[in-house]
Structure formats: structure tokens, C-alpha cells
Write a protein that holds these residues in place. Structure first.
Motif, mmCIF file in Angstrom:
data_model
loop_
_atom_site.group_PDB
_atom_site.id
_atom_site.type_symbol
_atom_site.label_atom_id
_atom_site.label_comp_id
_atom_site.label_asym_id
_atom_site.label_seq_id
_atom_site.Cartn_x
_atom_site.Cartn_y
_atom_site.Cartn_z
ATOM 1 N N GLU A 236 -20.541 51.095 89.878
ATOM 2 C CA GLU A 236 -21.543 51.987 90.459
ATOM 3 C C GLU A 236 -22.644 52.210 89.446
ATOM 4 O O GLU A 236 -22.416 52.172 88.241
ATOM 5 N N GLY A 237 -23.840 52.453 89.950
ATOM 6 C CA GLY A 237 -24.978 52.709 89.084
ATOM 7 C C GLY A 237 -25.637 51.418 88.618
ATOM 8 O O GLY A 237 -25.043 50.352 88.655
ATOM 9 N N ILE A 238 -26.882 51.556 88.220
ATOM 10 C CA ILE A 238 -27.651 50.421 87.721
ATOM 11 C C ILE A 238 -27.723 50.564 86.210
ATOM 12 O O ILE A 238 -28.235 51.573 85.705
ATOM 13 N N ASP A 239 -27.195 49.575 85.476
ATOM 14 C CA ASP A 239 -27.245 49.660 84.021
ATOM 15 C C ASP A 239 -28.685 49.462 83.532
ATOM 16 O O ASP A 239 -29.554 49.013 84.270
ATOM 17 N N GLN A 240 -28.929 49.796 82.261
ATOM 18 C CA GLN A 240 -30.289 49.777 81.706
ATOM 19 C C GLN A 240 -30.931 48.396 81.785
ATOM 20 O O GLN A 240 -32.114 48.274 82.105
ATOM 21 N N GLU A 241 -30.161 47.360 81.507
ATOM 22 C CA GLU A 241 -30.717 46.000 81.517
ATOM 23 C C GLU A 241 -31.219 45.618 82.916
ATOM 24 O O GLU A 241 -32.335 45.123 83.076
ATOM 25 N N ASN A 242 -30.382 45.865 83.933
ATOM 26 C CA ASN A 242 -30.799 45.544 85.300
ATOM 27 C C ASN A 242 -31.923 46.457 85.781
ATOM 28 O O ASN A 242 -32.787 46.026 86.537
ATOM 29 N N ALA A 243 -31.917 47.713 85.340
ATOM 30 C CA ALA A 243 -32.999 48.634 85.704
ATOM 31 C C ALA A 243 -34.330 48.119 85.145
ATOM 32 O O ALA A 243 -35.361 48.169 85.828
ATOM 33 N N ARG A 244 -34.308 47.594 83.920
ATOM 34 C CA ARG A 244 -35.528 47.034 83.333
ATOM 35 C C ARG A 244 -35.992 45.801 84.099
ATOM 36 O O ARG A 244 -37.191 45.610 84.311
ATOM 37 N N LYS A 245 -35.033 44.944 84.509
ATOM 38 C CA LYS A 245 -35.384 43.752 85.292
ATOM 39 C C LYS A 245 -36.053 44.147 86.608
ATOM 40 O O LYS A 245 -37.070 43.575 86.988
ATOM 41 N N ASP B 31 -28.925 56.230 85.964
ATOM 42 C CA ASP B 31 -28.426 54.980 86.547
ATOM 43 C C ASP B 31 -29.098 54.670 87.884
ATOM 44 O O ASP B 31 -28.526 54.002 88.730
ATOM 45 N N GLU B 32 -30.327 55.174 88.064
ATOM 46 C CA GLU B 32 -31.100 54.851 89.265
ATOM 47 C C GLU B 32 -32.578 54.743 88.911
ATOM 48 O O GLU B 32 -32.977 55.083 87.795
ATOM 49 N N LEU B 33 -33.374 54.259 89.847
ATOM 50 C CA LEU B 33 -34.815 54.128 89.639
ATOM 51 C C LEU B 33 -35.553 54.940 90.686
ATOM 52 O O LEU B 33 -35.161 54.934 91.855
#
Length: 164
Positions: free
Chosen positions: A101-110, A130-132
Motif C-alpha cells: 500500500e502507498g506510493i514509495d518516494q521513487e515511484n512518486a518522483r517518477k 505516500d500519495e500525490l
């Protein structure tokens, strides 16, 4: 006029995963090809644990479980079994995978970079834990961002919430 916004999150419906797991366990218990091989699937904390006496049987149980998840509308990206290689543990093989669950920092940056580079101008994406949060003047631009992200093959399952 105020800015419009929406949130990009990655959540898993634990109840749907539980229902899929129960259906898979019931099918494994009833199917003839799983009789006498010690095949089982169960929760262990937040991990789904699959056991059987051969690696092929473990992968067969995993296939049954994944089909139940798909039928219930749960993305396979929400459960991470790694490289799907069962580990020998005594006389049986075990495969374990946690729910993600949640979006990790690396994927959030992508995701933020995709929105900046390919999305409409004037759209801002902020990482909040863990969200945008995506904001912009026009709702049409926000819908274009949603369509853009749905078209991308990202390593996390995304849901779009709080659209206002």
C-alpha cells in the motif's frame, strides 16, 4: 475560481483480497489435482503464504489465487511475490508475499516527472507522504492527467480520489 485537485493513491482493499484468498483456499481444498500434496494458502500477518510439497504446486496455487484476485478487481501489483521462486523449507516449498500500500518516494518522483514532462501545462504534483496531490486550474487538464497515467505501465496500482 479556485484550483481543482485530486489525489493519486495506491490502496488495497483488504476485504477483497481476503475474499479472494478464501475462495482460492476453498478451491485448493476441493480440487483433485491438489489432493495429498499439502497445498495451502493463508494469511500470516500482512503476508500471503502459499505452501505445497513441490515448487510446481506452489505456483499452481498462486495461479488460482491470482485468478481470484483479478476476478474481484484487485490489481496484481498490490501483492508482491518477488521473482515468484518458491523457497524450500524442510519437506515443503513456501512462497510468501506482502500486500503493498502507498506510493514509495521513487515511484512518486517518477509519476511527478511524467506529469511535468507529458502532462498539460500549469499542472502541479506534490508528494504528500505516500500519495500525490495534483492541482490545476482546469478540470479538463486534470482529466487529461488521469488518462495519461492510466495509459502508463507503472509498477504500482493507482487510484484517483478526492476529485474536486
Amino acid at each position: 475560481m479556485a484550483d481543482s485537485s485530486f489525489d493519486i493513491v495506491s490502496k488495497v482493499d483488504r476485504q477483497e483480497v481476503d475474499n479472494a484468498l478464501n475462495q482460492a483456499a476453498k478451491e485448493v481444498a476441493q480440487r483433485y489435482d491438489f489432493k495429498g500434496v499439502g497445498a495451502s494458502i493463508a494469511w500470516s500477518g500482512d503476508n500471503v503464504v502459499i505452501k505445497a510439497n513441490t515448487a510446481e504446486r506452489v505456483l499452481a496455487v498462486l495461479d488460482v489465487f491470482e485468478s481470484k484476485l483479478v476476478r474481484r478487481g484487485v490489481s496484481l501489483k498490490n501483492i508482491d511475490f518477488g521473482e515468484k521462486e518458491p523457497q524450500a523449507s524442510g519437506k515443503e516449498y513456501v512462497l510468501s508475499g506482502p500486500t503493498k500500500e502507498g506510493i514509495d518516494q521513487e515511484n512518486a518522483r517518477k509519476i511527478s516527472k511524467i506529469i511535468r514532462d507529458e502532462g498539460p501545462k500549469g499542472i502541479k504534483a506534490q508528494i504528500q507522504g505516500d500519495e500525490l496531490r495534483v492541482t490545476g486550474k482546469s478540470r479538463d487538464d486534470l482529466q487529461a492527467v488521469i488518462a495519461l497515467l492510466k495509459g502508463k505501465d507503472l509498477p504500482v496500482a493507482l487510484q484517483f480520489t478526492n476529485y474536486r
